[in-house]
Design an enzyme around this catalytic site. Structure first.
Site, PDB file in Angstrom:
ATOM      1  N   VAL A 230     -12.984  21.166  26.151  1.00 41.94           N
ATOM      2  CA  VAL A 230     -11.982  20.418  26.779  1.00 41.94           C
ATOM      3  C   VAL A 230     -10.160  20.618  27.530  1.00 41.94           C
ATOM      4  O   VAL A 230      -9.916  20.450  27.806  1.00 41.94           O
ATOM      5  CB  VAL A 230     -12.873  19.469  26.011  1.00 41.94           C
ATOM      6  CG1 VAL A 230     -12.314  17.925  26.875  1.00 41.94           C
ATOM      7  CG2 VAL A 230     -14.110  18.733  26.367  1.00 41.94           C
TER       8      VAL A 230
ATOM      9  N   ASP B  32      -1.943  21.721  18.279  1.00 41.34           N
ATOM     10  CA  ASP B  32      -3.063  21.645  17.606  1.00 41.34           C
ATOM     11  C   ASP B  32      -3.098  21.375  15.978  1.00 41.34           C
ATOM     12  O   ASP B  32      -1.799  22.104  15.739  1.00 41.34           O
ATOM     13  CB  ASP B  32      -4.163  23.057  17.820  1.00 41.34           C
ATOM     14  CG  ASP B  32      -5.860  22.554  17.423  1.00 41.34           C
ATOM     15  OD1 ASP B  32      -6.160  23.179  16.161  1.00 41.34           O
ATOM     16  OD2 ASP B  32      -6.473  22.344  18.117  1.00 41.34           O
TER      17      ASP B  32
ATOM     18  N   LYS C  31      -4.665  29.089  16.890  1.00 42.50           N
ATOM     19  CA  LYS C  31      -5.390  28.993  17.948  1.00 42.50           C
ATOM     20  C   LYS C  31      -3.356  28.810  18.866  1.00 42.50           C
ATOM     21  O   LYS C  31      -3.443  29.193  19.650  1.00 42.50           O
ATOM     22  CB  LYS C  31      -6.223  27.324  18.464  1.00 42.50           C
ATOM     23  CG  LYS C  31      -7.099  28.240  16.943  1.00 42.50           C
ATOM     24  CD  LYS C  31      -8.024  26.580  17.461  1.00 42.50           C
ATOM     25  CE  LYS C  31      -8.159  26.382  19.083  1.00 42.50           C
ATOM     26  NZ  LYS C  31      -9.708  25.299  18.786  1.00 42.50           N
TER      27      LYS C  31
ATOM     28  N   ASN D 237     -25.857  13.465  29.857  1.00 41.07           N
ATOM     29  CA  ASN D 237     -26.320  14.918  28.664  1.00 41.07           C
ATOM     30  C   ASN D 237     -27.419  14.084  27.842  1.00 41.07           C
ATOM     31  O   ASN D 237     -28.156  14.801  28.363  1.00 41.07           O
ATOM     32  CB  ASN D 237     -25.143  14.504  27.791  1.00 41.07           C
ATOM     33  CG  ASN D 237     -24.340  15.305  27.735  1.00 41.07           C
ATOM     34  OD1 ASN D 237     -24.498  15.696  28.892  1.00 41.07           O
ATOM     35  ND2 ASN D 237     -22.251  15.675  27.156  1.00 41.07           N
TER      36      ASN D 237
ATOM     37  N   ASN E 197     -35.543  26.701  32.348  1.00 41.08           N
ATOM     38  CA  ASN E 197     -35.370  27.996  32.126  1.00 41.08           C
ATOM     39  C   ASN E 197     -36.162  27.280  30.573  1.00 41.08           C
ATOM     40  O   ASN E 197     -35.682  26.781  29.547  1.00 41.08           O
ATOM     41  CB  ASN E 197     -34.638  28.847  32.194  1.00 41.08           C
ATOM     42  CG  ASN E 197     -35.093  30.363  31.587  1.00 41.08           C
ATOM     43  OD1 ASN E 197     -36.954  30.493  31.308  1.00 41.08           O
ATOM     44  ND2 ASN E 197     -34.135  30.945  30.738  1.00 41.08           N
TER      45      ASN E 197
ATOM     46  N   TYR F 204     -23.194  21.959  21.564  1.00 42.21           N
ATOM     47  CA  TYR F 204     -22.378  21.211  21.170  1.00 42.21           C
ATOM     48  C   TYR F 204     -22.761  19.314  21.154  1.00 42.21           C
ATOM     49  O   TYR F 204     -22.140  18.336  21.190  1.00 42.21           O
ATOM     50  CB  TYR F 204     -20.603  21.330  20.984  1.00 42.21           C
ATOM     51  CG  TYR F 204     -19.498  20.537  20.684  1.00 42.21           C
ATOM     52  CD1 TYR F 204     -19.448  19.731  19.352  1.00 42.21           C
ATOM     53  CD2 TYR F 204     -18.592  19.575  21.341  1.00 42.21           C
ATOM     54  CE1 TYR F 204     -18.952  19.284  18.591  1.00 42.21           C
ATOM     55  CE2 TYR F 204     -17.672  18.230  21.186  1.00 42.21           C
ATOM     56  CZ  TYR F 204     -17.903  17.962  19.754  1.00 42.21           C
ATOM     57  OH  TYR F 204     -17.208  17.445  19.458  1.00 42.21           O
ATOM     58  N   CYS F 205     -23.163  19.406  22.826  1.00 45.22           N
ATOM     59  CA  CYS F 205     -23.080  17.922  23.286  1.00 45.22           C
ATOM     60  C   CYS F 205     -23.834  17.353  23.374  1.00 45.22           C
ATOM     61  O   CYS F 205     -24.342  15.774  23.356  1.00 45.22           O
ATOM     62  CB  CYS F 205     -22.857  18.162  24.335  1.00 45.22           C
ATOM     63  SG  CYS F 205     -20.897  18.352  25.098  1.00 45.22           S
TER      64      CYS F 205
ATOM     65  N   LYS G  58     -25.335  15.563  20.307  1.00 47.22           N
ATOM     66  CA  LYS G  58     -24.871  14.218  19.200  1.00 47.22           C
ATOM     67  C   LYS G  58     -25.200  12.910  20.372  1.00 47.22           C
ATOM     68  O   LYS G  58     -24.763  11.784  19.845  1.00 47.22           O
ATOM     69  CB  LYS G  58     -23.237  15.047  18.690  1.00 47.22           C
ATOM     70  CG  LYS G  58     -22.606  14.768  19.569  1.00 47.22           C
ATOM     71  CD  LYS G  58     -21.043  15.720  19.573  1.00 47.22           C
ATOM     72  CE  LYS G  58     -20.751  16.063  20.851  1.00 47.22           C
ATOM     73  NZ  LYS G  58     -19.402  14.513  20.960  1.00 47.22           N
TER      74      LYS G  58
END
EC number: 1.1.1.22
Length: 394
Positions: A11, A29, A34, A207, A250, A258-259, A262
């Site tokens: 994101v 970060d 990273k 979601n 499918n 990840y989404c 949760k």
């Protein structure tokens, strides 16, 4: 315009690259590797468009470990830190969001803070009260892992939640929406500036619908396999109806990533005082699918079960909450020896299971090869392959 972004996951980094085309963007970060990777124009995450833009585009982009350097003088600070689901609290763990807000406010008391992390309904109002500020707004993301920048370049919609009674904040919300649209390639993009709660819960419902669709086609597949029917034929017939469509259909071992896991749990928790049946059923049916898949594998009586890839998507490098991990746990309960082929894992073991580096060795020692998604690498072992992938795509 100067913009700060907290977090360099899919994101945060996709937003950083999008906005750095036209603005000065600094990313903060806590992981040094990273930060160095971004400053060397190498993506720390797998995303083809991000990798390409970092190399080919002139981006005004810098990453840093220093909050004073990042937050000073910016007009917008975007919070894109992870909010994993806390099963003990029965809601998202928003501690990283609050830590980022606190740090930002220590160095900048005038910028507008935009929460991009997924949060529970009512959280934006709650955190504004907690920090005694009216400078926080919320903008949900609707991105796919490994295609995050593409989805920002070609957004389906741009949504910003604000206090609609605050004209200045609403103006800032529209300005932020224009920043996102200004970096996009797609020209006609719906922009919706709405109340905080509406933006928060719309993300969860979006979601959860996707999770419901995954579960629907998985149940067609389960029914077909049990009844000896051809699931592809049935799905094709169902999906020729234009109201249904031939996409996101499918079969798999369950929704994961990840989404979806949760967000469905958070929405279910949000319904605690509201009558519902579907949301609970979606969460439960995903567990049922993993039970069924594990049972189908056990019925073949293998001694050694080979797990081909842990990732949820063929072009991803993330296997958090991967559905196949749930299947592995069920097989392990029956004492099955499990080996893994996953090129993204460098160590020799994962979750206590052996990681086989050679694909040929992996195929040879496995009595059955379990693959959530089909790959050409497996065409030569059809006789020992178990997959529910019917279409060779996500």
């Amino acid at each position: 315009m100067k913009i700060a972004i907290a977090g360099s996951g899919y994101v945060g980094l996709s937003l950083a690259v999008l906005l750095a085309q036209h603005h000065e963007v600094k990313v903060i970060d806590v992981i040094k590797d990273k930060v160095e990777s971004i400053n060397n124009r190498k993506s720390p995450i797998k995303d083809e468009a991000i990798e390409k833009y970092l190399v080919e585009k002139e981006l005004n982009l810098e990453a840093s470990l220093d909050p004073a350097h990042v937050y000073k003088d910016v007009e917008y600070a975007i919070i894109a830190t992870p909010t994993n689901y806390d099963v003990d609290l029965n809601q998202f763990d928003t501690s990283s969001v609050e830590a980022a807000i606190k740090t930002c406010m220590e160095y900048n008391d005038t910028c507008t803070i935009v929460i991009k992390s997924t949060i529970p309904e009512g959280y934006t109002k709650e955190v504004r009260e907690k920090f005694n500020t009216d400078r926080i707004i919320f903008s949900p993301e609707f991105l796919r892992e490994s295609k995050a920048l593409y989805d920002n370049l070609y957004p389906s919609r741009i949504v910003v939640g604000t206090d609609l009674d605050d004209s200045e904040l609403t103006k800032r919300a529209w300005q932020f929406a224009d920043l996102l649209k200004g970096g996009a390639i797609k020209e006609e993009v719906p922009i919706l500036v709405v109340a905080f709660n509406e933006a928060e819960v719309a993300k969860l419902f979006s979601n959860t619908y996707l999770a419901t669709r995954v579960r629907y086609f998985n149940e067609i597949d389960t029914y077909s396999e049990v009844k000896g029917l051809n699931p592809k034929t049935i799905i094709d017939i169902v999906c020729y109806d234009p109201r249904i469509g031939s996409y996101y259909n499918n079969p798999s071992f369950g929704y994961g990533g990840y989404c979806l896991p949760k967000d469905t749990k958070q929405l279910k928790a949000s319904f605690r005082d509201v009558p519902e049946n579907l949301i609970t059923a979606v969460v439960q049916s995903n567990k049922t699918r993993k039970d069924y898949i594990a049972g189908a594998i056990l019925a073949k009586q293998p001694s050694v079960v080979g797990i081909y890839r842990l990732i949820m998507k063929s072009d991803s490098d993330n296997f958090r909450s991967s559905a196949v991990k749930g299947v592995m746990e069920r097989l392990d309960n029956y004492g099955k020896e499990i080996v893994i082929y996953e090129p993204t894992i460098e160590c020799d073991t994962f979750m206590g299971y052996r990681v086989i580096k050679s694909l040929d060795e992996f195929k040879n020692i496995s009595d059955i090869v379990v693959a959530n998604r089909m790959n050409d690498d497996l065409r030569d072992i059809q006789e020992k392959l178990y997959t529910r992938d019917l279409f060779g795509r996500e």
